[in-house]
Design a protein around this motif. Structure first.
Motif, PDB file in Angstrom:
ATOM      1  N   HIS A   1       0.854  -1.181   0.000  1.00 19.80           N
ATOM      2  CA  HIS A   1       0.000   0.000   0.000  1.00 19.80           C
ATOM      3  C   HIS A   1       0.893   1.235   0.000  1.00 19.80           C
ATOM      4  O   HIS A   1       2.085   1.148   0.233  1.00 19.80           O
ATOM      5  CB  HIS A   1      -0.906   0.022   1.235  1.00 19.80           C
ATOM      6  N   ARG A   2       0.298   2.365  -0.264  1.00 24.96           N
ATOM      7  CA  ARG A   2       1.061   3.603  -0.320  1.00 24.96           C
ATOM      8  C   ARG A   2       0.486   4.639   0.630  1.00 24.96           C
ATOM      9  O   ARG A   2      -0.687   4.591   0.968  1.00 24.96           O
ATOM     10  CB  ARG A   2       1.042   4.194  -1.731  1.00 24.96           C
ATOM     11  N   VAL A   3       1.335   5.589   1.013  1.00 26.98           N
ATOM     12  CA  VAL A   3       0.921   6.710   1.846  1.00 26.98           C
ATOM     13  C   VAL A   3       1.324   7.975   1.114  1.00 26.98           C
ATOM     14  O   VAL A   3       2.464   8.093   0.665  1.00 26.98           O
ATOM     15  CB  VAL A   3       1.606   6.660   3.232  1.00 26.98           C
ATOM     16  N   CYS A   4       0.402   8.898   0.992  1.00 28.29           N
ATOM     17  CA  CYS A   4       0.693  10.190   0.362  1.00 28.29           C
ATOM     18  C   CYS A   4       0.670  11.257   1.445  1.00 28.29           C
ATOM     19  O   CYS A   4      -0.321  11.387   2.170  1.00 28.29           O
ATOM     20  CB  CYS A   4      -0.349  10.492  -0.716  1.00 28.29           C
ATOM     21  N   ILE A   5       1.749  11.984   1.572  1.00 24.97           N
ATOM     22  CA  ILE A   5       1.853  13.016   2.593  1.00 24.97           C
ATOM     23  C   ILE A   5       1.932  14.367   1.879  1.00 24.97           C
ATOM     24  O   ILE A   5       2.884  14.629   1.153  1.00 24.97           O
ATOM     25  CB  ILE A   5       3.105  12.817   3.469  1.00 24.97           C
ATOM     26  N   LEU A   6       0.937  15.189   2.078  1.00 21.30           N
ATOM     27  CA  LEU A   6       0.907  16.513   1.467  1.00 21.30           C
ATOM     28  C   LEU A   6       1.100  17.554   2.559  1.00 21.30           C
ATOM     29  O   LEU A   6       0.428  17.502   3.591  1.00 21.30           O
ATOM     30  CB  LEU A   6      -0.419  16.755   0.753  1.00 21.30           C
TER      31      LEU A   6
ATOM     32  N   TRP B   1       5.105  15.843   9.359  1.00 23.38           N
ATOM     33  CA  TRP B   1       5.461  15.321   8.037  1.00 23.38           C
ATOM     34  C   TRP B   1       6.547  14.258   8.181  1.00 23.38           C
ATOM     35  O   TRP B   1       6.465  13.179   7.605  1.00 23.38           O
ATOM     36  CB  TRP B   1       5.935  16.454   7.131  1.00 23.38           C
TER      37      TRP B   1
ATOM     38  N   ASP C   1       6.311  10.275   7.364  1.00 22.68           N
ATOM     39  CA  ASP C   1       7.218   9.693   6.362  1.00 22.68           C
ATOM     40  C   ASP C   1       7.924   8.465   6.921  1.00 22.68           C
ATOM     41  O   ASP C   1       7.856   7.376   6.346  1.00 22.68           O
ATOM     42  CB  ASP C   1       8.234  10.756   5.935  1.00 22.68           C
TER      43      ASP C   1
ATOM     44  N   ALA D   1       5.504   5.596   7.897  1.00 25.03           N
ATOM     45  CA  ALA D   1       5.042   4.804   6.752  1.00 25.03           C
ATOM     46  C   ALA D   1       6.103   3.796   6.342  1.00 25.03           C
ATOM     47  O   ALA D   1       5.794   2.649   5.996  1.00 25.03           O
ATOM     48  CB  ALA D   1       4.691   5.724   5.594  1.00 25.03           C
TER      49      ALA D   1
END
Length: 131
Positions: free
Chosen positions: A108-113, A120, A124, A127
């Protein structure tokens, strides 16, 4: 007179479906499967000959060596907050456990905006720790 290009034989593409079983064994230097493994390129000498380690192992080694020293500092409402390497590691572990509890799974992926902030960096590394 130009030579005509010869027709190429069709290349068999790997299946695009996600594998439910274990990842295939490492055979090549690249893969198109998101859960595939690759062979690491290792040199005979120099930095490329060192045994590879995981991000988690590198972080643990840093905690053992510099655990009491400041790792991160952030300013909130005019006040500075600092985390030592040991505190940073523990917060990243908590974040990883939270991701897992929310259902983050293998591949799976994690998107951090967002802008650089303490949160943050925790997200990072958390994850990465979650896998």
């Amino acid at each position: 007179c130009r030579a005509r290009p010869q027709p190429q034989q069709p290349v068999e593409e790997p299946e695009a479906e996600m594998s439910k079983g274990p990842a295939p064994s490492a055979g090549g230097l690249w893969t198109t499967k998101r859960d595939g493994e690759v062979k690491l390129r290792m040199d005979q000498s120099g930095i490329g000959s060192e045994t590879p380690i995981t991000v988690h192992d590198l972080f643990l080694a840093t905690v053992e060596k510099y655990g009491h020293l400041p790792a991160l500092a952030s300013k909130k409402q005019g006040r500075w907050f600092k985390l030592t390497f040991r505190q940073y590691y523990e917060e990243c572990r908590k974040t990883a456990k939270s991701f897992l509890k929310l259902g983050l799974g293998r591949v799976h992926r994690v998107c951090i905006l967002g802008f650089n902030s303490l949160e943050w960096f925790l997200a990072d590394v958390g994850a990465i720790f979650a896998g």
